[in-house]
Design a protein around this motif. Structure first.
Motif: not given
Ligand SMILES: [Zn+2]
Ligand SMILES: [Zn+2]
Lengths: 440, 440
Positions: A250, A252, A312, A314
C-alpha cells in the motif's frame, strides 16, 4: 469507488469477520478440491471433508502440496472443475521437468483481475490513468494478469510487452503513460535509455511503478524511484497462485498486504513445518480460497518471508508479508543443522561496523565440516586488532544463538568479496561430493 | 447457441434489413466521429452530419480517410470518445513514420471479442475446444484480439504466444489443443518441427487452424491442411479496424464473410476512387460501425480484393471478400496508365502453357517508356518457334485488353526468373529517376 479503497468492506474487514469468511471459503475450497483426482485421493484417504474445518486453524489437518506434486500430476491432475468451463491455461517455463500448469475458469480470471484492480487502486491508480505493461505476455502471468486487472480498473492500457526500450519510452511520452509495470532490473535499464535519449523521466507523466517478479532490496527500490521520479510499489505473486496480485504494497510502502479473502497464508519452519510466530521468518505456505477450477491447498511456495506484526496505517486489516528474503532451496545442512543464508544475513545486519556483502564457505578439514563466514567491514571503520577481535567474538556468539553452530569469522576489507552481476553468491560448498554454489 | 450460428439473427439477416441497420449505425458513427478533432474539422467543413445519411449509399458524401491522415493526427487526433473511457491502445509497428494508433473503449473491446467468437463458432469451435494462439501478444492485435474472442466463446485458451516451436508442440500434445491461430509460414514451420520430433500431427487432437496476417495462396492453404491434418480458415483484419475479426471464412472455404453489421465495405478503383461492380478487383475501403472511442470513416486499406458475387451456401447474408491479392502500393504508372501486377498475373494465369513466375521490367528507351513482361514456361511444354510466337501474340492481345498497353513479352525457361525468399520481385523499374522494386 471514489474513496481510498477499491472494496472498502473487504479490505478493512475486522479480523474476526475475515477469519470467519476464510473458514467458509476454505470449506467450499475443500469441497471443490475433492473433485480433482489428486485431492480426491489424498484428502479422501485422510477422511478430510469440508466438515473437518471448524476454524481456519484446522487447515493444519490438511497435508502440504509441493511443486513436485504439481509436476507428478501434470498436466491436469489438480483440476477439480469441468474442463469445459476452463477458459485459460498458464504455465511456468519448466526449465527442469514438467512445467507447472494452472487452469482457470471464468470465475477465476474475474477474481484475479479484481485482485489486480484492487492493488492498482490501492496505490492511487484510477480509470484516468494510462497503464503500460512491460511484462512479457503469453504464458507468463505478468502480462495477461495485469492486462485484465488494469482494464477492470478502467485504466487505459498500453500492452507494450517486454523489450524495445526506445519504443517503451516513446509510448510513455506520446501516450502519457502514468503507471508502469516492470521488473526492477528493467526499470533501471529504462532509466538508462531515457538518459541516452536525452529525455528526463520527470518531464513525463509517469508517477507510479509496480515492481515484482525479481528479488530486490529496499535500497534498489529507492534508487529506481529516484532515477525515474516515481513511487515504486512491490508486488508478490506466483503462477501457482494465479500470478501477480497475491500481495501488494500500500502507500505506506511497509510490507505487502496479502489478500486474506482470497488466500490463507501460513509461515512455517521449513524443517519442522510447524508454524512460526508472527515476525519470524519462515517458508510461506498459501491456500487459494477463490478458485473454482484448480484450488491448491497449503502450497509450499519455498519463498522465505515473515508476517509483519501490527496494524497498517492505511486501515487495511489484511496482514502484510515482508519482501521475499530468499528461497528454501538456498538452505544447506551442516552437522545435521539446517541453515539459511538469510539467518546469517539477519545477524550480520545487526553490526553497524559490517557491510552488506558476505560469503559462507563450507569445507571439510580432517573429516570435519567447517563453516566460515567472510564478511566485509563497512568503510574501514576500524583496523585496531583488539577491537576487531572483540567484534569477531561477538558475531560468533550471536550466530551460535541463531544457528546453533560456531562458525569461523573472517573480517575482510570492503570490496574483497566478488559479486557477479548483482546476484551475489552467498554459499560456497567445497565439501566432498558437493559442488553447489547457492545464490540468492 | 447450440446451432450453426453464434448470432443467428445478425448473421442471416435479410440484406434489406442489414442495410437499414448499417444506415442507422452509420448515422450514429458520424455523430460520434464529429467529436474528434480530425473529423470534427473535416466533416464540419463539408457540413456532413448524421442527417446527411438517408441510405448506406450516402456514405459517398464522406471523404476518404488515409493512413497518412492517421499519421498526421498521431496519436489521438481521431479519438472521439473521452480518454477516461479508453481501456486499451494498440498500435502498428510503425517502421516508417509514426505508428498507427487505435484506442478502444470497453464497448469496442467487447464488440471485437464478440466478432472473433462469431468467427471461431462459424467454423465449428465450441466451448469444449482448446484454442492455442501462436500469435505475438502485446501491441500486436493478433494476440489479445484472439485471446479475448476465444475466452468469450468459452474455449480453453493456451496463450502460447510466438516462437518456441517445440513448446508449442508440447502444448498441442499435452493440453489437447484442437484449434490453433498461426500465420501460414509458421504453420509450415510447425509441421517441420512435428516431423523432427517424430510426432504425427494427425495423432494429436488438432483439427482447425486460423490463418491470417500473411498473404498466401489457396495452394499454400491446401498444403498446410495436408501437412497438419487440419481444416485451415482464412482470417482478415487490420489494426485500424480493431485487428483480426473483420472478415473470416465459413466452412465453405469460398471467400471471407465481411461482417456488415460492424463494417461498411466498399471496393473502389484506386485511381478514380469510384466504386467497381461486385466481382471486380479494386481497393477495399472500410468504415467502422460499432466503435465508440475511435470511429474511422471510409478508410483506404490499400488492400486489393473483390466482393464475391452471389449467396453463400452457409446461409449467412454478409457479403464475402476474396483473399487479398496485393496492395495498391504495388501499383505503377506507365504512359499515364495505372497498372497492378495483379492484373498482369490474372491474365498470365489464363494460359496453361505458362508457369506462375513472372517479372515486369519498366525501362526508358529513346525517351520512351517500355514495359516488358518476362514469364516462365511451364515445364518446357513447347520449343517450336511458330507456336511460341502465337502464344506471345495471344498474351499481348489479352494484356492490352486488360491494361490498355501493349507490353513486350519474353517467354523464358522455367527457373530463369530469380525469386528471393518466397517474396518474388514482380516489378523492376529501371526508368530514369526511379529505383523501386515492387514486391508482392
Ligand atoms: Zn497498508
Ligand atoms: Zn458462408
Amino acid at each position: 469507488m471514489n474513496g481510498e479503497y477499491w472494496q472498502p468492506e473487504i479490505e478493512t474487514m475486522p479480523r474476526e469477520k475475515l477469519r470467519q469468511l476464510q473458514t467458509e471459503k476454505l470449506r467450499r475450497t475443500i469441497e471443490t478440491a475433492l473433485n480433482s483426482p489428486f485431492y480426491g485421493h489424498r484428502l479422501g484417504k485422510l477422511g478430510i471433508t469440508p466438515q473437518s474445518i471448524n476454524s481456519v486453524d484446522d487447515i493444519r489437518k490438511i497435508p502440504f502440496t509441493t511443486k513436485q506434486d504439481l509436476r507428478d500430476n501434470y498436466p491436469f491432475g489438480l483440476v477439480a472443475g469441468n474442463m469445459k468451463d476452463a477458459i485459460r491455461i498458464h504455465s511456468s517455463s519448466g526449465t527442469t521437468g514438467h512445467p507447472t500448469v494452472v487452469v482457470y475458469s471464468r470465475h477465476d480470471i474475474d477474481s484475479w483481475a479484481n485482485m489486480i484492480a484492487r492493488n492498482m487502486y490501492m496505490v492511487g491508480c484510477r480509470d484516468t490513468d494510462v497503464f503500460q505493461n512491460s511484462s512479457g505476455y503469453g504464458m507468463f502471468t505478468g502480462g495477461l494478469g495485469f492486462q485484465y486487472g488494469a482494464e477492470r480498473l478502467g485504466a487505459t492500457t498500453v500492452p507494450a510487452a517486454a523489450g524495445n526500450s526506445k519504443r517503451q519510452i516513446m509510448f510513455i511520452c506520446d501516450f502519457g503513460t502514468t503507471c508502469l509495470h516492470a521488473i526492477p532490473s528493467y526499470a533501471v535499464r529504462l532509466a538508462e535509455v531515457f538518459k541516452d535519449e536525452g529525455i528526463d523521466p520527470r518531464s513525463t507523466r509517469l508517477h507510479t511503478l509496480f515492481i515484482g517478479a525479481e528479488p530486490h532490496t529496499d535500497e534498489q527500490r529507492r534508487r529506481i524511484e529516484k532515477l525515474l521520479g516515481v513511487k515504486a510499489y512491490n508486488s508478490f505473486g506466483m503462477t501457482e497462485m494465479n500470478g501477480p496480485g497475491v500481495a501488494f504494497e500500500c502507500k505506506q510502502q511497509d510490507g505487502m498486504h496479502l489478500w486474506e479473502d482470497n488466500y490463507i497464508v501460513e509461515i512455517v519452519d521449513p524443517d519442522t513445518l510447524e508454524p512460526v510466530p508472527d515476525g519470524e521468518y519462515g517458508e510461506m505456505v498459501l491456500t487459494t480460497l477463490d478458485r473454482t477450477m484448480m484450488p491448491i491447498l497449503r502450497y509450499r511456495t519455498r519463498d522465505l518471508t515473515r508476517i509483519i506484526p501490527g496494524k497498517c496505517a492505511c486501515g487495511r486489516t489484511h496482514r502484510r508479508i515482508d519482501r521475499i528474503k530468499g528461497r528454501t532451496d538456498d538452505m544447506f545442512i551442516i552437522k545435521g543443522v539446517n541453515v539459511f543464508p538469510m539467518q546469517v544475513e539477519k545477524i550480520l545486519a545487526q553490526f553497524p561496523v559490517l557491510g552488506s556483502n558476505y560469503l559462507i564457505t563450507l569445507d571439510t578439514v580432517d573429516d570435519n565440516d567447517i563453516m566460515t563466514v567472510e564478511v566485509e567491514l563497512d568503510d574501514m571503520r576500524t583496523d585496531v586488532y583488539p577491537e576487531l577481535q572483540k567484534i569477531t567474538r561477538n558475531i560468533q556468539r550471536t550466530l551460535k544463538d541463531e544457528i546453533l553452530l560456531t562458525p569461523k569469522i573472517k573480517l575482510v576489507n570492503k570490496g574483497s568479496i566478488p559479486t557477479s552481476e548483482g546476484k551475489a553468491v552467498r554459499v560456497k560448498d567445497l565439501r566432498e561430493g558437493r559442488g553447489q554454489n547457492h545464490a540468492e
